[in-house]
Design a protein around this motif. Structure first.
Motif, mmCIF file in Angstrom:
data_model
loop_
_atom_site.group_PDB
_atom_site.id
_atom_site.type_symbol
_atom_site.label_atom_id
_atom_site.label_comp_id
_atom_site.label_asym_id
_atom_site.label_seq_id
_atom_site.Cartn_x
_atom_site.Cartn_y
_atom_site.Cartn_z
ATOM 1 N N ALA A 149 -1.884 -2.613 -12.039
ATOM 2 C CA ALA A 149 -1.654 -1.646 -13.107
ATOM 3 C C ALA A 149 -1.109 -0.329 -12.586
ATOM 4 O O ALA A 149 -0.375 0.371 -13.296
ATOM 5 N N LEU A 150 -1.443 0.043 -11.358
ATOM 6 C CA LEU A 150 -0.998 1.331 -10.812
ATOM 7 C C LEU A 150 0.294 1.232 -10.019
ATOM 8 O O LEU A 150 0.952 2.252 -9.803
ATOM 9 N N PRO A 168 6.595 -1.559 -10.482
ATOM 10 C CA PRO A 168 7.366 -2.699 -9.981
ATOM 11 C C PRO A 168 8.878 -2.519 -10.043
ATOM 12 O O PRO A 168 9.613 -3.460 -9.771
ATOM 13 N N GLU A 169 9.367 -1.310 -10.389
ATOM 14 C CA GLU A 169 10.798 -1.157 -10.589
ATOM 15 C C GLU A 169 11.581 -1.366 -9.292
ATOM 16 O O GLU A 169 12.649 -1.979 -9.279
ATOM 17 N N ASP A 170 11.069 -0.860 -8.164
ATOM 18 C CA ASP A 170 11.818 -0.946 -6.920
ATOM 19 C C ASP A 170 11.851 -2.348 -6.358
ATOM 20 O O ASP A 170 12.624 -2.631 -5.443
ATOM 21 N N LEU A 209 0.810 -1.213 0.000
ATOM 22 C CA LEU A 209 0.000 0.000 0.000
ATOM 23 C C LEU A 209 0.849 1.271 0.000
ATOM 24 O O LEU A 209 0.383 2.323 0.451
ATOM 25 N N ASP A 210 2.076 1.186 -0.479
ATOM 26 C CA ASP A 210 2.950 2.356 -0.534
ATOM 27 C C ASP A 210 2.430 3.338 -1.583
ATOM 28 O O ASP A 210 2.438 3.054 -2.790
ATOM 29 N N ARG A 211 1.968 4.494 -1.138
ATOM 30 C CA ARG A 211 1.359 5.459 -2.060
ATOM 31 C C ARG A 211 2.372 6.105 -2.987
ATOM 32 O O ARG A 211 2.016 6.573 -4.073
ATOM 33 N N PHE A 241 2.768 4.452 -6.628
ATOM 34 C CA PHE A 241 1.647 4.374 -7.561
ATOM 35 C C PHE A 241 1.786 5.458 -8.623
ATOM 36 O O PHE A 241 2.127 6.604 -8.324
ATOM 37 N N SER A 242 1.518 5.079 -9.838
ATOM 38 C CA SER A 242 1.537 6.023 -10.962
ATOM 39 C C SER A 242 0.663 5.460 -12.077
ATOM 40 O O SER A 242 0.394 4.257 -12.132
#
Length: 222
Positions: free
Chosen positions: A177-178, A181-183, A57-59, A62-63
């Motif tokens: 979708a939001l 996943p890079e980190d 749930l790390d805001r 999200f992008s």
């Protein structure tokens, strides 16, 4: 005159015989208890592999995806990374749906009990007898499959299962979708790279090998 020898009577130990008789009984575990124990161990092992909920749930991660292909790529990567968390959310949605529909919950428990006690844990030497008729294992399986189809399609259980599954799939698609996943793969990439000491040792070994090769190579003839 010598007296006759007293006959020796055989002595049996009732304690050892009782212990030997009780040992197999104590070692045998009921099938239902073994199934519950194995299922609980599997569930505990699966839950231990879940990702932190704060990371889910790390805001800041999200992008909005730029296109459909990027959204599909994110969903695939996030599902592979948060698989256990997504399963837990789907199970929670199913539990809430069943608790809000107690009739469906009772029907579903009755169906599961029928499968457990009439097919899975029924002794092989005790066939199913209904209304004076003996059913074979195949006939019992067909009967239970027909009962399951009737319960799913003719009662409210099917709608409850479908609605909870749709809620779970919708959450997975929207979150996947939001969520960037890079980190998630930075740690794996950092672990795959050699640290400074290892790279220094490798560089020194390469330099030493070059010096030795140069020293041992014959001098060019003039």
């Amino acid at each position: 005159m010598a007296s006759p020898a007293t006959p020796v009577l055989p002595i049996t130990s009732t304690k050892s015989a009782g212990a030997a008789a009780d040992a197999p009984v104590n070692e045998v575990q009921p099938p239902l208890r073994a199934f519950i124990s194995k299922a609980s161990d599997s569930l505990r092992h699966s839950l231990s592999q879940r990702r932190p909920w704060a990371e889910l749930l790390d805001r800041t991660a999200f992008s909005k995806p730029e296109n459909l292909s990027e959204a599909t790529f994110r969903i695939r990567k996030n599902f592979s990374y948060f698989r256990v968390n997504y399963y837990a959310i789907g199970a929670l949605a199913l539990a809430v749906s069943l608790l809000t529909n107690p009739i469906s919950l009772v029907i579903l428990f009755g169906l599961l009990a029928a499968w457990v006690f009439l097919y899975f844990f029924r002794p092989a030497d005790q066939p199913l007898v209904l209304f004076g008729r003996i059913f074979t294992d195949f006939e019992t399986l067909v009967l239970l499959c027909g009962l399951t189809l009737c319960v799913v399609f003719l009662t409210s259980v099917g709608s409850v299962l479908v609605s909870s599954a749709m809620v779970g799939v919708a959450f997975v698609c929207v979150h996947g979708a939001l969520r960037m996943p890079e980190d998630m793969f930075m740690e794996a990439q950092d672990n795959s790279k050699p640290n400074g000491y290892v790279s220094f040792v490798r560089g020194a070994a390469a330099v030493n090998a070059a010096i030795v090769a140069t020293a041992t190579s014959p001098a060019p003839s003039r």
